[in-house]
Design a protein around this motif. Structure first.
Motif, PDB file in Angstrom:
ATOM      1  N   MET A  29       0.842  -1.199   0.000  1.00  0.00           N
ATOM      2  CA  MET A  29       0.000   0.000   0.000  1.00  0.00           C
ATOM      3  C   MET A  29       0.878   1.249   0.000  1.00  0.00           C
ATOM      4  O   MET A  29       2.035   1.208   0.403  1.00  0.00           O
ATOM      5  N   PRO A  30       0.317   2.416  -0.415  1.00  0.00           N
ATOM      6  CA  PRO A  30       1.099   3.640  -0.453  1.00  0.00           C
ATOM      7  C   PRO A  30       1.596   4.054   0.923  1.00  0.00           C
ATOM      8  O   PRO A  30       0.987   3.758   1.940  1.00  0.00           O
ATOM      9  N   ALA A  31       2.726   4.784   0.933  1.00  0.00           N
ATOM     10  CA  ALA A  31       3.309   5.197   2.215  1.00  0.00           C
ATOM     11  C   ALA A  31       2.409   6.152   2.961  1.00  0.00           C
ATOM     12  O   ALA A  31       2.474   6.246   4.179  1.00  0.00           O
ATOM     13  N   ASP A  32       1.538   6.870   2.248  1.00  0.00           N
ATOM     14  CA  ASP A  32       0.677   7.847   2.905  1.00  0.00           C
ATOM     15  C   ASP A  32      -0.699   7.286   3.224  1.00  0.00           C
ATOM     16  O   ASP A  32      -1.665   8.020   3.357  1.00  0.00           O
ATOM     17  N   SER A  90     -12.634  -2.788   9.664  1.00  0.00           N
ATOM     18  CA  SER A  90     -12.049  -3.656   8.648  1.00  0.00           C
ATOM     19  C   SER A  90     -10.560  -3.457   8.481  1.00  0.00           C
ATOM     20  O   SER A  90      -9.891  -4.276   7.847  1.00  0.00           O
ATOM     21  N   VAL A  91     -10.021  -2.360   9.024  1.00  0.00           N
ATOM     22  CA  VAL A  91      -8.638  -1.981   8.759  1.00  0.00           C
ATOM     23  C   VAL A  91      -7.857  -1.835  10.064  1.00  0.00           C
ATOM     24  O   VAL A  91      -8.372  -1.325  11.054  1.00  0.00           O
ATOM     25  N   VAL A 150      -3.547  -2.829   7.026  1.00  0.00           N
ATOM     26  CA  VAL A 150      -3.752  -4.245   6.727  1.00  0.00           C
ATOM     27  C   VAL A 150      -5.205  -4.610   7.036  1.00  0.00           C
ATOM     28  O   VAL A 150      -5.880  -3.948   7.828  1.00  0.00           O
ATOM     29  N   ALA A 151      -5.680  -5.665   6.374  1.00  0.00           N
ATOM     30  CA  ALA A 151      -7.043  -6.138   6.601  1.00  0.00           C
ATOM     31  C   ALA A 151      -7.143  -6.786   7.979  1.00  0.00           C
ATOM     32  O   ALA A 151      -6.295  -7.605   8.356  1.00  0.00           O
ATOM     33  N   ALA A 162     -12.408  -0.875   1.810  1.00  0.00           N
ATOM     34  CA  ALA A 162     -11.357  -1.472   2.631  1.00  0.00           C
ATOM     35  C   ALA A 162     -10.254  -2.072   1.768  1.00  0.00           C
ATOM     36  O   ALA A 162      -9.086  -2.076   2.148  1.00  0.00           O
ATOM     37  N   PHE A 163     -10.609  -2.588   0.603  1.00  0.00           N
ATOM     38  CA  PHE A 163      -9.598  -3.149  -0.298  1.00  0.00           C
ATOM     39  C   PHE A 163      -8.634  -2.054  -0.767  1.00  0.00           C
ATOM     40  O   PHE A 163      -7.442  -2.284  -0.921  1.00  0.00           O
ATOM     41  N   LYS A 164      -9.171  -0.859  -1.001  1.00  0.00           N
ATOM     42  CA  LYS A 164      -8.313   0.251  -1.429  1.00  0.00           C
ATOM     43  C   LYS A 164      -7.222   0.523  -0.403  1.00  0.00           C
ATOM     44  O   LYS A 164      -6.085   0.847  -0.739  1.00  0.00           O
ATOM     45  N   LYS A 165      -7.556   0.391   0.885  1.00  0.00           N
ATOM     46  CA  LYS A 165      -6.600   0.680   1.945  1.00  0.00           C
ATOM     47  C   LYS A 165      -5.608  -0.464   2.156  1.00  0.00           C
ATOM     48  O   LYS A 165      -4.439  -0.237   2.467  1.00  0.00           O
TER      49      LYS A 165
END
Length: 311
Positions: A1-4, A13-14, A34-35, A188-191
């Motif tokens: 995932m991105p650093a930001d 969920s996260v 993470v999920a 949540a998948f985006k994160k």
């Protein structure tokens, strides 16, 4: 995932996680997303009003959130309840979040040290009859524990409702757009990049509902549980879209939900194809903007040309 990657404390969920990012040999310590994955124990309260019983029937590893839908969908797809009126209440019993797993069937569930399951309790109406021997047989036969396909199909034929007539059809050009419609709503998948999604679409390509979970079967149970609690089952006018592959268990749930068509972005298994053909479900795999495979009942997909599909 991105650093930001950002975090929302209210999003169950996260979870945040400190990681070491390696890029071109250089390391950086970052906060990532993470999920979440935690155990959920599903308890069933049943029996005559004067003789109520409480039984732990499942412990599943799931992403927290929509637990009532998960429990309802699980019980519906396993044939324990057939109508929303069979459920008197769904909730968290007192002290459930601190109580260890309590299985009344004598089986022990090993959880990581310090990790205790949360509990969701489903209370059935007193008039609902529950056969625990049948219940346990069905859970065993439909689980991913090496039971042969023949036994699984036999159990499903016994468990499933009678086939329902439907008029569901969808144009191939609309079908091809569904994965692109699903991606923006997978919050949540985006994160995290670590969750499966299950969604319902109409024949016009309109998104009806979506649920995410670390377990693809849990995502489908949450999705169908929502519809079940809204008394919207059977879902004769909807398509089930899966963000990953299509397995026997997911096709079983589609059968129990009265869904006429299942589309997967990934591949179907051989037994999933058998179930689809057995119950006349249109099964699509490898769904892409320009191509897809049809494994069963192609008559529901409009706008096709070329060699007729024979299976």
């Amino acid at each position: 995932m991105p650093a930001d990657a950002s975090f929302e404390d209210t999003n169950p969920s996260v979870r945040p996680a400190e990681i070491v990012r390696v890029k071109r040999g250089e390391t950086t310590i970052l906060q990532d997303a993470v999920a979440a994955e935690e155990p959920l124990e599903i308890q069933l309260v049943y029996g005559a009003a004067a003789n109520r019983k409480v039984k732990s029937i499942s412990i599943t590893m799931r992403t927290p959130g929509n637990d009532d839908e998960l429990a309802a969908g699980f019980l519906m797809t396993e044939g324990v309840v057939r109508d929303a009126t069979h459920i008197a209440s769904i909730g968290t019993p007192s002290a459930a979040k601190t109580a260890p797993p309590n299985r009344t069937d004598g089986r022990q569930v090993a959880l990581p040290t310090g990790l205790r399951s949360q509990v969701i309790r489903v209370e059935l109406s007193p008039e609902v009859e529950v056969s625990m021997s049948t219940l346990e047989r069905n859970f065993y036969t439909t689980s991913s524990c090496g039971v042969c396909g023949k036994a699984s199909l036999t159990a499903l034929r016994t468990l499933c409702p009678l086939p329902q007539h439907d008029n569901f059809m969808i144009r191939s050009d609309i079908l091809s757009t569904l994965p692109q419609q699903l991606q923006p709503v997978q919050a949540a998948f985006k994160k995290t990049g670590g969750l499966h999604a299950a969604s319902l679409f109409t024949a016009d390509g309109l998104l009806y509902s979506v649920r995410e979970d670390v377990g693809r079967h849990n995502a489908v149970d949450k999705l169908l549980g929502e519809a079940f609690l809204q008394d919207a089952i059977p879902l004769r006018n909807h398509l089930l879209l899966l963000s990953g592959r299509a397995s026997f268990e997911l096709l079983q749930k589609a059968v129990m939900g009265g869904i006429p068509m299942v589309a997967a972005i990934g591949a179907p298994s051989s037994l999933a194809i058998e179930v689809a053909r057995e119950f006349s479900i249109t099964l699509v795999g490898f769904l892409r903007p320009e191509s897809f495979n049809i494994y069963s009942a192609p008559h529901r997909v409009l706008g096709l040309s070329g060699t007729p599909y024979r299976c």
